[in-house]
Motif scaffolding. Sequence first.
Motif, PDB file in Angstrom:
ATOM      1  N   VAL A  12      78.668  16.523  77.756  1.00 48.57           N
ATOM      2  CA  VAL A  12      79.112  17.667  76.969  1.00 48.57           C
ATOM      3  C   VAL A  12      80.637  17.623  76.914  1.00 48.57           C
ATOM      4  CG1 VAL A  12      79.156  20.184  76.813  1.00 48.57           C
ATOM      5  CG2 VAL A  12      77.118  19.032  77.708  1.00 48.57           C
ATOM      6  N   PRO A  13      81.197  17.471  75.713  1.00 47.80           N
ATOM      7  CA  PRO A  13      82.661  17.401  75.620  1.00 47.80           C
ATOM      8  C   PRO A  13      83.316  18.742  75.954  1.00 47.80           C
ATOM      9  CG  PRO A  13      81.662  17.310  73.429  1.00 47.80           C
ATOM     10  CD  PRO A  13      80.547  17.344  74.416  1.00 47.80           C
ATOM     11  N   MET A  14      84.387  18.685  76.719  1.00 42.44           N
ATOM     12  CA  MET A  14      85.134  19.886  77.079  1.00 42.44           C
ATOM     13  C   MET A  14      86.617  19.589  76.920  1.00 42.44           C
ATOM     14  SD  MET A  14      83.300  21.360  80.503  1.00 42.44           S
ATOM     15  CE  MET A  14      83.323  19.835  81.419  1.00 42.44           C
ATOM     16  N   ASN A  15      87.337  20.514  76.297  1.00 43.89           N
ATOM     17  CA  ASN A  15      88.779  20.318  76.191  1.00 43.89           C
ATOM     18  C   ASN A  15      89.437  20.627  77.538  1.00 43.89           C
ATOM     19  OD1 ASN A  15      89.185  23.128  76.401  1.00 43.89           O
ATOM     20  ND2 ASN A  15      89.127  23.394  74.184  1.00 43.89           N
ATOM     21  N   GLU A  16      90.722  20.405  77.633  1.00 42.12           N
ATOM     22  CA  GLU A  16      91.445  20.571  78.899  1.00 42.12           C
ATOM     23  C   GLU A  16      91.352  21.995  79.437  1.00 42.12           C
ATOM     24  OE1 GLU A  16      95.994  20.089  80.538  1.00 42.12           O
ATOM     25  OE2 GLU A  16      95.377  18.866  78.839  1.00 42.12           O
ATOM     26  N   PHE A  17      91.416  22.985  78.553  1.00 42.24           N
ATOM     27  CA  PHE A  17      91.339  24.381  78.962  1.00 42.24           C
ATOM     28  C   PHE A  17      89.995  24.698  79.630  1.00 42.24           C
ATOM     29  CE2 PHE A  17      90.194  28.805  77.849  1.00 42.24           C
ATOM     30  CZ  PHE A  17      91.171  29.468  78.582  1.00 42.24           C
ATOM     31  N   VAL A  18      88.908  24.264  79.006  1.00 42.38           N
ATOM     32  CA  VAL A  18      87.570  24.517  79.556  1.00 42.38           C
ATOM     33  C   VAL A  18      87.384  23.763  80.867  1.00 42.38           C
ATOM     34  CG1 VAL A  18      85.092  24.281  79.139  1.00 42.38           C
ATOM     35  CG2 VAL A  18      86.600  25.035  77.288  1.00 42.38           C
ATOM     36  N   GLN A  19      87.872  22.520  80.929  1.00 43.64           N
ATOM     37  CA  GLN A  19      87.777  21.760  82.178  1.00 43.64           C
ATOM     38  C   GLN A  19      88.498  22.485  83.304  1.00 43.64           C
ATOM     39  OE1 GLN A  19      88.500  17.505  82.279  1.00 43.64           O
ATOM     40  NE2 GLN A  19      88.163  17.404  80.062  1.00 43.64           N
ATOM     41  N   LYS A  20      89.652  23.044  82.993  1.00 42.76           N
ATOM     42  CA  LYS A  20      90.431  23.756  84.008  1.00 42.76           C
ATOM     43  C   LYS A  20      89.669  24.994  84.506  1.00 42.76           C
ATOM     44  CE  LYS A  20      95.005  23.971  84.143  1.00 42.76           C
ATOM     45  NZ  LYS A  20      96.388  24.271  83.765  1.00 42.76           N
ATOM     46  N   ILE A  21      89.075  25.746  83.599  1.00 44.19           N
ATOM     47  CA  ILE A  21      88.316  26.939  83.987  1.00 44.19           C
ATOM     48  C   ILE A  21      87.121  26.555  84.864  1.00 44.19           C
ATOM     49  CG2 ILE A  21      86.807  28.782  83.131  1.00 44.19           C
ATOM     50  CD1 ILE A  21      88.689  28.999  80.721  1.00 44.19           C
ATOM     51  N   VAL A  22      86.317  25.604  84.402  1.00 43.84           N
ATOM     52  CA  VAL A  22      85.130  25.186  85.156  1.00 43.84           C
ATOM     53  C   VAL A  22      85.544  24.646  86.522  1.00 43.84           C
ATOM     54  CG1 VAL A  22      83.206  23.546  85.214  1.00 43.84           C
ATOM     55  CG2 VAL A  22      83.749  24.760  83.093  1.00 43.84           C
ATOM     56  N   GLY A  23      86.550  23.793  86.546  1.00 38.43           N
ATOM     57  CA  GLY A  23      87.011  23.214  87.808  1.00 38.43           C
ATOM     58  C   GLY A  23      87.515  24.254  88.783  1.00 38.43           C
ATOM     59  N   ASN A  24      88.294  25.211  88.298  1.00 43.89           N
ATOM     60  CA  ASN A  24      88.831  26.249  89.181  1.00 43.89           C
ATOM     61  C   ASN A  24      87.741  27.157  89.731  1.00 43.89           C
ATOM     62  OD1 ASN A  24      91.454  25.337  88.972  1.00 43.89           O
ATOM     63  ND2 ASN A  24      91.987  26.712  87.313  1.00 43.89           N
ATOM     64  N   VAL A  25      86.741  27.471  88.912  1.00 49.41           N
ATOM     65  CA  VAL A  25      85.631  28.316  89.385  1.00 49.41           C
ATOM     66  C   VAL A  25      84.839  27.599  90.474  1.00 49.41           C
ATOM     67  CG1 VAL A  25      83.427  29.347  88.714  1.00 49.41           C
ATOM     68  CG2 VAL A  25      85.441  29.695  87.284  1.00 49.41           C
ATOM     69  N   ILE A  26      84.472  26.337  90.225  1.00 47.36           N
ATOM     70  CA  ILE A  26      83.719  25.566  91.224  1.00 47.36           C
ATOM     71  C   ILE A  26      84.543  25.393  92.503  1.00 47.36           C
ATOM     72  CG2 ILE A  26      82.647  23.332  91.744  1.00 47.36           C
ATOM     73  CD1 ILE A  26      81.070  25.054  89.739  1.00 47.36           C
ATOM     74  N   GLN A  27      85.817  25.074  92.358  1.00 40.97           N
ATOM     75  CA  GLN A  27      86.686  24.909  93.524  1.00 40.97           C
ATOM     76  C   GLN A  27      86.742  26.198  94.341  1.00 40.97           C
ATOM     77  OE1 GLN A  27      90.617  23.472  92.585  1.00 40.97           O
ATOM     78  NE2 GLN A  27      91.420  24.016  94.589  1.00 40.97           N
ATOM     79  N   ALA A  28      86.902  27.324  93.696  1.00 42.08           N
ATOM     80  CA  ALA A  28      86.974  28.609  94.405  1.00 42.08           C
ATOM     81  C   ALA A  28      85.679  28.905  95.143  1.00 42.08           C
ATOM     82  CB  ALA A  28      87.294  29.728  93.421  1.00 42.08           C
ATOM     83  N   ILE A  29      84.543  28.633  94.517  1.00 46.30           N
ATOM     84  CA  ILE A  29      83.248  28.867  95.171  1.00 46.30           C
ATOM     85  C   ILE A  29      83.113  27.994  96.410  1.00 46.30           C
ATOM     86  CG2 ILE A  29      80.752  28.544  94.927  1.00 46.30           C
ATOM     87  CD1 ILE A  29      81.151  29.330  91.921  1.00 46.30           C
ATOM     88  N   VAL A  30      83.412  26.706  96.260  1.00 48.73           N
ATOM     89  CA  VAL A  30      83.240  25.757  97.370  1.00 48.73           C
ATOM     90  C   VAL A  30      84.191  26.075  98.518  1.00 48.73           C
ATOM     91  CG1 VAL A  30      83.562  23.339  98.020  1.00 48.73           C
ATOM     92  CG2 VAL A  30      82.283  23.914  95.962  1.00 48.73           C
ATOM     93  N   GLU A  31      85.433  26.376  98.199  1.00 47.43           N
ATOM     94  CA  GLU A  31      86.416  26.587  99.262  1.00 47.43           C
ATOM     95  C   GLU A  31      86.226  27.908 100.009  1.00 47.43           C
ATOM     96  OE1 GLU A  31      90.332  25.779  97.713  1.00 47.43           O
ATOM     97  OE2 GLU A  31      89.896  23.638  97.540  1.00 47.43           O
ATOM     98  N   THR A  32      85.385  28.807  99.502  1.00 54.41           N
ATOM     99  CA  THR A  32      85.081  30.022 100.260  1.00 54.41           C
ATOM    100  C   THR A  32      84.008  29.780 101.319  1.00 54.41           C
ATOM    101  OG1 THR A  32      83.440  30.798  98.660  1.00 54.41           O
ATOM    102  CG2 THR A  32      85.706  31.560  98.362  1.00 54.41           C
TER     103      THR A  32
END
Length: 54
Positions: A12-32
């Motif tokens: 699924v193609p994602m532009n840089e903005f969407v990649q940043k949002i998805v990455g930050n959400v997953i990172q925040a979940i994992v790091e908690t």
Amino acid sequence: MKIELLVDGRKVPMNEFVQKIVGNVIQAIVETLHTIDGGWKEISIHIEKDEGKE
């Protein structure tokens, strides 16, 4: 951060903005989680839909 999303094997193609949002959400979940620190290198998530629960 590089994010790749595959749905049923199709990328699924994602532009840089969407990649940043998805990455930050997953990172925040994992790091908690108590057993994970900020020094991780890669996160992999595999999700399968329960066919009986739609």
